[in-house]
Structure formats: C-alpha cells, structure tokens
Write an enzyme that holds these catalytic residues in place. Structure first.
Site, PDB file in Angstrom:
ATOM      1  N   ILE A  23       0.820  -1.210   0.000  1.00 29.21           N
ATOM      2  CA  ILE A  23       0.000   0.000   0.000  1.00 29.21           C
ATOM      3  C   ILE A  23       0.864   1.274   0.000  1.00 29.21           C
ATOM      4  O   ILE A  23       0.398   2.338  -0.396  1.00 29.21           O
ATOM      5  CB  ILE A  23      -0.971  -0.031   1.212  1.00 29.21           C
ATOM      6  CG1 ILE A  23      -2.201   0.816   0.936  1.00 29.21           C
ATOM      7  CG2 ILE A  23      -0.283   0.342   2.508  1.00 29.21           C
ATOM      8  CD1 ILE A  23      -3.338   0.594   1.938  1.00 29.21           C
TER       9      ILE A  23
ATOM     10  N   ASN B 112      11.875  -8.778   6.744  1.00 33.81           N
ATOM     11  CA  ASN B 112      12.125  -8.120   8.026  1.00 33.81           C
ATOM     12  C   ASN B 112      11.692  -9.043   9.170  1.00 33.81           C
ATOM     13  O   ASN B 112      10.619  -9.659   9.101  1.00 33.81           O
ATOM     14  CB  ASN B 112      11.354  -6.805   8.106  1.00 33.81           C
ATOM     15  CG  ASN B 112      11.891  -5.756   7.160  1.00 33.81           C
ATOM     16  OD1 ASN B 112      13.091  -5.673   6.931  1.00 33.81           O
ATOM     17  ND2 ASN B 112      11.009  -4.949   6.583  1.00 33.81           N
TER      18      ASN B 112
ATOM     19  N   GLY C 196      12.545  -3.343  11.712  1.00 34.32           N
ATOM     20  CA  GLY C 196      11.426  -2.497  11.311  1.00 34.32           C
ATOM     21  C   GLY C 196      10.167  -3.273  10.975  1.00 34.32           C
ATOM     22  O   GLY C 196       9.220  -2.702  10.422  1.00 34.32           O
TER      23      GLY C 196
ATOM     24  N   HIS D  59       6.066 -12.045   5.860  1.00 37.32           N
ATOM     25  CA  HIS D  59       5.902 -11.597   4.468  1.00 37.32           C
ATOM     26  C   HIS D  59       7.261 -11.276   3.881  1.00 37.32           C
ATOM     27  O   HIS D  59       8.125 -10.708   4.551  1.00 37.32           O
ATOM     28  CB  HIS D  59       4.993 -10.363   4.377  1.00 37.32           C
ATOM     29  CG  HIS D  59       5.375  -9.258   5.314  1.00 37.32           C
ATOM     30  ND1 HIS D  59       5.034  -9.270   6.650  1.00 37.32           N
ATOM     31  CD2 HIS D  59       6.093  -8.119   5.119  1.00 37.32           C
ATOM     32  CE1 HIS D  59       5.519  -8.187   7.240  1.00 37.32           C
ATOM     33  NE2 HIS D  59       6.174  -7.475   6.331  1.00 37.32           N
TER      34      HIS D  59
HETATM   35  P1  AMP Z   1       7.158  -4.725   7.465  1.00 39.96           P
HETATM   36  O1  AMP Z   1       7.674  -3.392   7.920  1.00 39.96           O
HETATM   37  O2  AMP Z   1       8.214  -5.620   6.884  1.00 39.96           O
HETATM   38  O3  AMP Z   1       6.322  -5.406   8.526  1.00 39.96           O
HETATM   39  O4  AMP Z   1       6.203  -4.416   6.232  1.00 39.96           O
HETATM   40  C1  AMP Z   1       4.818  -4.229   6.331  1.00 39.96           C
HETATM   41  C2  AMP Z   1       4.372  -3.689   4.996  1.00 39.96           C
HETATM   42  O5  AMP Z   1       2.966  -3.821   4.903  1.00 39.96           O
HETATM   43  C3  AMP Z   1       4.697  -2.222   4.768  1.00 39.96           C
HETATM   44  O6  AMP Z   1       5.525  -2.088   3.608  1.00 39.96           O
HETATM   45  C4  AMP Z   1       3.328  -1.578   4.569  1.00 39.96           C
HETATM   46  O7  AMP Z   1       3.340  -0.549   3.622  1.00 39.96           O
HETATM   47  C5  AMP Z   1       2.490  -2.762   4.138  1.00 39.96           C
HETATM   48  N1  AMP Z   1       1.065  -2.641   4.390  1.00 39.96           N
HETATM   49  C6  AMP Z   1       0.471  -2.243   5.544  1.00 39.96           C
HETATM   50  N2  AMP Z   1      -0.872  -2.292   5.409  1.00 39.96           N
HETATM   51  C7  AMP Z   1      -1.121  -2.726   4.148  1.00 39.96           C
HETATM   52  C8  AMP Z   1      -2.322  -2.977   3.397  1.00 39.96           C
HETATM   53  N3  AMP Z   1      -3.537  -2.801   3.929  1.00 39.96           N
HETATM   54  N4  AMP Z   1      -2.194  -3.399   2.120  1.00 39.96           N
HETATM   55  C9  AMP Z   1      -0.970  -3.577   1.568  1.00 39.96           C
HETATM   56  N5  AMP Z   1       0.192  -3.364   2.226  1.00 39.96           N
HETATM   57  C10 AMP Z   1       0.108  -2.946   3.493  1.00 39.96           C
END
Ligand code: AMP
Ligand code: ZN
Length: 114
Positions: free
Chosen positions: A31, A87, A93, A100
C-alpha cells in the site's frame, strides 16, 4: 487470527491489489510502495516471522521465495535486478507480524539498507 491485518486481507475483509493467489500463498501490492515494483508475498497459514517459523514451514518458505522469483521475471526485473526482503523483529522495522517477503524492483537500490 481475526486481528491480523494480513489474515484479513487473505479473508477478503480488507481489499488489496492481488497479483497472485493459490491455495497456500497470496501476493499483493504494498500500500506504500518503496519502489516501482513493491509486492508482498505471504503464506495463507498465519505465522509471525522467520523467527516464529518452525521447520515444518520449509516448504512454504521455499514456495514464497520461488514465487518472488517468478513475479520478478514476469515484470522483467531479472534483467535489471531486484531485492527480496524479510524483516524479522523490532530492529528490522517489521510492522506486521504475519510473515511476508517484500519484492522490490524497478529502481537502483543502495547498500547497506537504512
Ligand atoms: P514490514 O515493515 O516488513 O512489517 O512491512 C509491512 C508492509 O505492509 C509495509 O511495507 C506496509 O506498507 C504494508 N502494508 C500495511 N498495510 C497494508 C495494506 N492494507 N495493504 C498492503 N500493504 C500494506
Ligand atoms: Zn495473519
């Protein structure tokens, strides 16, 4: 996991731009993209992180990585290079505690990461 954001995306309770889905995996656009291509790849079975993965996750972890390769190739990123990020825990972070992989590409990236 009712409260998990990515489980809710898997359950279609929260919309996402899905680019790949099968019985075990889901891939969708981040997102807040940090590169022209920024895709998240997740297992449908919830576990929190690499550190939260037991050895039985070997198959799905391999499938996630190879699907990242395939999605990169489909977008031509194999020609220029790309980055796959996992991560794990506070210092990395990690914000969402459903494991994921990030697939990032389409621009030059620096090393070391911030
Ligand atoms: P991390 O910091 O590795 O936990 O990455 C989490 C990721 O999820 C970040 O890059 C966010 O931009 C992404 N994210 C959070 N909410 C959503 C959402 N609703 N749809 C798609 N990506 C998301
Ligand atoms: Zn989850």
């Amino acid at each position: 996991m009712d409260s998990c954001l990515f489980c809710r995306i898997i359950g279609k309770e929260i919309p996402a731009r899905v680019v790949y889905e099968d019985e075990a995996l889901l891939a969708f656009e981040d997102i807040r993209p940090q590169a022209p291509v920024h895709i998240l790849l997740i297992p449908k079975a919830h576990f929190s992180s690499l550190d939260g993965a037991d050895d039985a996750r070997q198959d799905v972890l391999g499938r996630l990585l190879l699907k990242a390769r395939d999605l990169a190739r489909e977008r031509g990123l194999d020609r220029t290079g790309y980055r796959v990020v996992l991560n794990t825990g506070p210092d990395s972070g990690q914000e969402v505690f459903h494991i994921h992989f990030h697939l990032l590409g389409g621009r030059k990236m620096s090393w070391p990461p911030g």
